[in-house]
Design a protein around this motif. Structure first.
Motif, PDB file in Angstrom:
ATOM      1  N   TYR A 133     -17.830   0.581   7.999  1.00 12.67           N
ATOM      2  CA  TYR A 133     -16.828   0.116   8.959  1.00 12.67           C
ATOM      3  C   TYR A 133     -17.450  -0.553  10.176  1.00 12.67           C
ATOM      4  O   TYR A 133     -16.862  -1.482  10.723  1.00 12.67           O
ATOM      5  CB  TYR A 133     -15.919   1.273   9.398  1.00 12.67           C
ATOM      6  N   HIS A 151      -0.549   1.800   6.027  1.00 13.45           N
ATOM      7  CA  HIS A 151      -1.146   0.481   5.813  1.00 13.45           C
ATOM      8  C   HIS A 151      -0.075  -0.482   5.349  1.00 13.45           C
ATOM      9  O   HIS A 151       0.921  -0.039   4.800  1.00 13.45           O
ATOM     10  CB  HIS A 151      -2.209   0.558   4.721  1.00 13.45           C
ATOM     11  N   HIS A 174       0.835  -1.190   0.000  1.00 11.70           N
ATOM     12  CA  HIS A 174       0.000   0.000   0.000  1.00 11.70           C
ATOM     13  C   HIS A 174       0.871   1.241   0.000  1.00 11.70           C
ATOM     14  O   HIS A 174       1.871   1.302   0.692  1.00 11.70           O
ATOM     15  CB  HIS A 174      -0.866  -0.021   1.269  1.00 11.70           C
ATOM     16  N   VAL A 183     -14.190   4.130   4.501  1.00 15.37           N
ATOM     17  CA  VAL A 183     -14.925   2.875   4.596  1.00 15.37           C
ATOM     18  C   VAL A 183     -16.245   3.185   5.296  1.00 15.37           C
ATOM     19  O   VAL A 183     -16.293   3.349   6.514  1.00 15.37           O
ATOM     20  CB  VAL A 183     -14.121   1.794   5.350  1.00 15.37           C
ATOM     21  N   ILE A 226      -5.027  -5.290   6.902  1.00 16.90           N
ATOM     22  CA  ILE A 226      -6.011  -4.678   6.021  1.00 16.90           C
ATOM     23  C   ILE A 226      -5.390  -3.497   5.286  1.00 16.90           C
ATOM     24  O   ILE A 226      -4.657  -2.704   5.884  1.00 16.90           O
ATOM     25  CB  ILE A 226      -7.224  -4.184   6.848  1.00 16.90           C
ATOM     26  N   MET A 229      -6.808  -0.324   2.556  1.00 19.95           N
ATOM     27  CA  MET A 229      -8.042   0.265   2.041  1.00 19.95           C
ATOM     28  C   MET A 229      -7.729   1.560   1.333  1.00 19.95           C
ATOM     29  O   MET A 229      -6.665   2.149   1.532  1.00 19.95           O
ATOM     30  CB  MET A 229      -9.041   0.490   3.165  1.00 19.95           C
ATOM     31  N   ASN A 230      -8.664   1.989   0.537  1.00 15.74           N
ATOM     32  CA  ASN A 230      -8.548   3.252  -0.171  1.00 15.74           C
ATOM     33  C   ASN A 230      -9.802   4.056   0.110  1.00 15.74           C
ATOM     34  O   ASN A 230     -10.904   3.583  -0.137  1.00 15.74           O
ATOM     35  CB  ASN A 230      -8.392   3.004  -1.673  1.00 15.74           C
TER      36      ASN A 230
END
Length: 112
Positions: free
Chosen positions: A105, A87, A72, A102, A96, A98-99
């Motif tokens: 969540y 990340h 990431h 979220v 985890i 992510m972009n």
């Protein structure tokens, strides 16, 4: 913006992740991270750092063996630029990436 990558290979994953993230560096230069997993579900490396991924000297990694992993690069659109926000993030037994935001969540947290 962020750049995310996952690798499953028959070769060591860390050099592959590093190479791909260097190409995605324009998508995030605030922090970077790699998590690699050995076949017995044991984490080999969980590396996180500040700045662009090119700041990481892959020669310090030793002889990687893990053949799968996550990578990431992050551009901090929310939250400060810090190792804590880099990340992959460890949550219990999970790592985890992510972009963005979220939105579900709470549901994910309850599921995990």
């Amino acid at each position: 913006m962020c750049g995310l990558v996952g690798v499953i290979s028959d070769k060591p994953a860390l050099p592959i992740l590093y190479s791909i993230l260097k190409k995605l560096e324009y998508r995030g230069y605030d922090s970077y991270g790699f998590t690699t997993l050995l076949g017995n579900a044991k984490i080999e490396d969980n590396i996180r750092g500040l700045g662009p991924v090119s700041n990481y000297d892959i020669r310090c990694a030793g002889e990687p063996k893990a053949t799968c992993g996550l990578g990431h690069v992050r551009w901090s659109t929310s939250g400060e630029q810090s190792i804590a926000n880099a990340h992959p993030i460890k949550y219990g037994d999970y790592y985890i990436v992510m972009n963005g935001i979220v939105e579900n969540y709470v549901e994910l947290k309850n599921l995990l």
